[in-house]
Design a protein around this motif. Structure first.
Motif, mmCIF file in Angstrom:
data_model
loop_
_atom_site.group_PDB
_atom_site.id
_atom_site.type_symbol
_atom_site.label_atom_id
_atom_site.label_comp_id
_atom_site.label_asym_id
_atom_site.label_seq_id
_atom_site.Cartn_x
_atom_site.Cartn_y
_atom_site.Cartn_z
ATOM 1 N N MET A 1 30.301 35.678 -17.763
ATOM 2 C CA MET A 1 31.879 35.685 -18.283
ATOM 3 C C MET A 1 32.239 34.149 -17.924
ATOM 4 S SD MET A 1 32.204 39.279 -16.346
ATOM 5 C CE MET A 1 31.840 40.836 -17.899
ATOM 6 N N LEU A 2 31.769 33.256 -17.255
ATOM 7 C CA LEU A 2 32.423 32.526 -17.111
ATOM 8 C C LEU A 2 31.565 31.324 -18.020
ATOM 9 C CD1 LEU A 2 32.431 31.902 -13.094
ATOM 10 C CD2 LEU A 2 34.477 31.902 -14.349
ATOM 11 N N LYS A 3 30.701 31.290 -18.538
ATOM 12 C CA LYS A 3 30.160 30.335 -19.609
ATOM 13 C C LYS A 3 30.335 30.743 -21.151
ATOM 14 C CE LYS A 3 26.670 28.372 -15.956
ATOM 15 N NZ LYS A 3 25.124 28.524 -15.588
ATOM 16 N N THR A 4 30.765 31.932 -21.479
ATOM 17 C CA THR A 4 31.396 31.913 -22.819
ATOM 18 C C THR A 4 32.501 32.932 -22.702
ATOM 19 O OG1 THR A 4 30.616 34.395 -22.671
ATOM 20 C CG2 THR A 4 28.840 32.696 -22.460
ATOM 21 N N SER A 5 32.947 33.066 -23.884
ATOM 22 C CA SER A 5 34.247 33.764 -24.157
ATOM 23 C C SER A 5 33.878 34.653 -24.992
ATOM 24 C CB SER A 5 35.027 32.614 -25.921
ATOM 25 O OG SER A 5 34.054 32.846 -26.686
ATOM 26 N N GLU A 6 33.003 35.235 -24.886
ATOM 27 C CA GLU A 6 32.724 37.084 -25.729
ATOM 28 C C GLU A 6 30.886 36.639 -25.592
ATOM 29 O OE1 GLU A 6 31.703 36.457 -29.817
ATOM 30 O OE2 GLU A 6 34.549 36.138 -29.333
ATOM 31 N N LEU A 7 30.985 38.222 -25.426
ATOM 32 C CA LEU A 7 29.748 39.390 -26.064
ATOM 33 C C LEU A 7 29.477 39.799 -26.620
ATOM 34 C CD1 LEU A 7 26.611 39.296 -24.297
ATOM 35 C CD2 LEU A 7 27.532 40.943 -23.214
ATOM 36 N N ASP A 8 28.712 39.794 -27.785
ATOM 37 C CA ASP A 8 28.838 41.020 -28.465
ATOM 38 C C ASP A 8 27.193 41.516 -29.132
ATOM 39 O OD1 ASP A 8 28.391 42.007 -31.688
ATOM 40 O OD2 ASP A 8 29.521 40.965 -32.259
ATOM 41 N N PHE A 9 27.187 42.961 -28.001
ATOM 42 C CA PHE A 9 26.180 43.363 -28.126
ATOM 43 C C PHE A 9 25.195 43.534 -29.434
ATOM 44 C CE2 PHE A 9 28.380 46.135 -24.967
ATOM 45 C CZ PHE A 9 27.900 46.091 -23.045
ATOM 46 N N ALA A 10 25.626 43.801 -30.987
ATOM 47 C CA ALA A 10 25.262 43.702 -32.180
ATOM 48 C C ALA A 10 23.755 42.117 -31.546
ATOM 49 C CB ALA A 10 25.153 43.849 -33.202
ATOM 50 N N ASP A 11 24.453 41.318 -30.978
ATOM 51 C CA ASP A 11 23.577 40.051 -31.735
ATOM 52 C C ASP A 11 22.382 39.772 -30.510
ATOM 53 O OD1 ASP A 11 25.411 39.128 -33.600
ATOM 54 O OD2 ASP A 11 26.445 37.824 -31.668
ATOM 55 N N GLY A 12 22.153 40.773 -28.955
ATOM 56 C CA GLY A 12 21.327 40.177 -27.928
ATOM 57 C C GLY A 12 20.298 40.780 -28.307
ATOM 58 N N ASP A 13 19.159 40.306 -27.645
ATOM 59 C CA ASP A 13 18.061 41.409 -27.892
ATOM 60 C C ASP A 13 18.369 42.127 -26.386
ATOM 61 O OD1 ASP A 13 16.604 38.926 -29.207
ATOM 62 O OD2 ASP A 13 16.799 37.403 -27.361
ATOM 63 N N GLN A 14 17.118 43.249 -26.885
ATOM 64 C CA GLN A 14 16.875 44.104 -25.841
ATOM 65 C C GLN A 14 16.823 43.663 -24.347
ATOM 66 O OE1 GLN A 14 17.959 47.389 -26.393
ATOM 67 N NE2 GLN A 14 18.448 47.108 -27.980
ATOM 68 N N PRO A 15 17.370 44.100 -23.487
ATOM 69 C CA PRO A 15 16.527 43.712 -21.499
ATOM 70 C C PRO A 15 14.979 44.003 -21.374
ATOM 71 C CG PRO A 15 18.590 45.581 -21.403
ATOM 72 C CD PRO A 15 17.919 44.675 -22.938
ATOM 73 N N VAL A 16 14.684 42.747 -20.486
ATOM 74 C CA VAL A 16 13.138 43.663 -20.321
ATOM 75 C C VAL A 16 13.713 44.397 -19.242
ATOM 76 C CG1 VAL A 16 10.996 42.007 -19.328
ATOM 77 C CG2 VAL A 16 12.153 41.157 -20.880
ATOM 78 N N LEU A 17 13.062 44.926 -19.325
ATOM 79 C CA LEU A 17 13.152 46.541 -17.743
ATOM 80 C C LEU A 17 12.098 46.114 -16.975
ATOM 81 C CD1 LEU A 17 14.147 49.724 -20.071
ATOM 82 C CD2 LEU A 17 15.160 48.205 -19.075
ATOM 83 N N SER A 18 12.167 46.233 -15.943
ATOM 84 C CA SER A 18 11.365 46.011 -14.879
ATOM 85 C C SER A 18 10.047 47.722 -14.760
ATOM 86 C CB SER A 18 12.326 45.302 -13.168
ATOM 87 O OG SER A 18 11.765 44.601 -13.743
ATOM 88 N N SER A 19 9.400 48.127 -14.472
ATOM 89 C CA SER A 19 9.022 49.764 -13.739
ATOM 90 C C SER A 19 8.627 49.781 -12.570
ATOM 91 C CB SER A 19 7.965 49.677 -14.668
ATOM 92 O OG SER A 19 8.433 49.005 -16.356
ATOM 93 N N THR A 20 8.831 48.368 -11.285
ATOM 94 C CA THR A 20 8.320 48.990 -9.878
ATOM 95 C C THR A 20 9.929 48.619 -9.194
ATOM 96 O OG1 THR A 20 7.828 46.617 -9.806
ATOM 97 C CG2 THR A 20 6.138 48.148 -10.452
ATOM 98 N N LYS A 21 9.485 48.907 -8.048
ATOM 99 C CA LYS A 21 10.181 48.470 -7.145
ATOM 100 C C LYS A 21 10.132 47.154 -6.606
ATOM 101 C CE LYS A 21 9.574 50.496 -2.766
ATOM 102 N NZ LYS A 21 10.108 50.667 -2.155
ATOM 103 N N GLU A 22 10.147 46.563 -7.113
ATOM 104 C CA GLU A 22 9.326 45.194 -6.334
ATOM 105 C C GLU A 22 9.558 44.581 -7.277
ATOM 106 O OE1 GLU A 22 6.523 47.334 -6.207
ATOM 107 O OE2 GLU A 22 7.287 47.069 -3.590
ATOM 108 N N ASP A 23 9.821 44.405 -8.719
ATOM 109 C CA ASP A 23 9.949 44.074 -9.944
ATOM 110 C C ASP A 23 11.606 44.132 -9.731
ATOM 111 O OD1 ASP A 23 7.082 42.897 -10.612
ATOM 112 O OD2 ASP A 23 7.258 44.231 -12.033
ATOM 113 N N LEU A 24 11.830 44.993 -9.567
ATOM 114 C CA LEU A 24 13.256 45.226 -9.627
ATOM 115 C C LEU A 24 14.419 44.940 -8.653
ATOM 116 C CD1 LEU A 24 15.807 46.954 -11.208
ATOM 117 C CD2 LEU A 24 15.239 48.828 -8.935
ATOM 118 N N LEU A 25 13.712 44.413 -7.532
ATOM 119 C CA LEU A 25 14.362 44.117 -6.203
ATOM 120 C C LEU A 25 15.028 42.748 -6.887
ATOM 121 C CD1 LEU A 25 12.861 45.432 -3.238
ATOM 122 C CD2 LEU A 25 15.663 45.293 -3.681
ATOM 123 N N LYS A 26 13.294 41.694 -7.006
ATOM 124 C CA LYS A 26 13.149 40.586 -7.853
ATOM 125 C C LYS A 26 14.180 40.322 -8.790
ATOM 126 C CE LYS A 26 10.686 36.464 -9.664
ATOM 127 N NZ LYS A 26 11.773 35.835 -9.910
#
Length: 164
Positions: free
Chosen positions: A58-83
């Motif tokens: 938010m501080l570095k951009t003026s907008e976010l367009d969901f249609a332009d974004g890549d799908q987020p990488v989903l962490s599957s383990t607790k350790e990856d989620l904590l990182k």
């Protein structure tokens, strides 16, 4: 008034609480959803972790367009989620530490395929993201409760774990 100091303090507080929830994340429940319209637990937890980065975006951009974004990488383990949570928190807190009060005055918009969904000052957009953290962590708490996972306290002791 030092608005940035207040935002940093609140982001830190929400991070500490969210980390307690992620410390007990059940890897074996990634696909759990309480309803067909609900996100899976893995998607919900990852989204919650992602919100901690939003002050940076938010501080570095003026907008976010969901249609332009890549799908987020989903962490599957607790350790990856904590990182992921730790990394996103660091990104968000660093952005706030390097910002100036006047940076909060310009506008930031949320769009989908060019259509404006919402527009706020950057201050208000960051406040909205802090509300999103609380909202999605509460959802995660319901998922935990429905799976008999004792909840840590959020803003005081929980009915499950008495920690004063």
């Amino acid at each position: 008034m030092d608005t940035l100091a207040q935002l940093k303090s609140e982001l830190d507080s929400e991070y500490q609480t969210t980390r307690k929830f992620f410390d007990i994340y059940p890897d074996n429940q990634n696909d759990y959803a309480p309803h067909e319209k609900s996100m899976k637990m893995k998607s919900l937890a990852n989204h919650l972790a992602d919100v901690f980065e939003w002050p940076n975006t938010m501080l570095k951009t003026s907008e976010l367009d969901f249609a332009d974004g890549d799908q987020p990488v989903l962490s599957s383990t607790k350790e990856d989620l904590l990182k992921k949570l730790d990394d996103n928190y660091k990104s968000g807190i660093d952005a706030l530490e390097n910002a100036k009060e006047e940076d909060l005055d310009s506008t930031w918009a949320l769009k989908y395929n060019g259509n404006e969904l919402a527009k706020w000052t950057k201050y208000a957009s960051i406040r909205h993201s802090l509300n999103q953290i609380t909202h999605h962590r509460a959802q995660l708490g319901v998922y935990y409760r429905l799976n008999d996972i004792p909840l840590p306290g959020s803003y005081g002791p929980s009915a499950d774990i008495q920690s004063f």
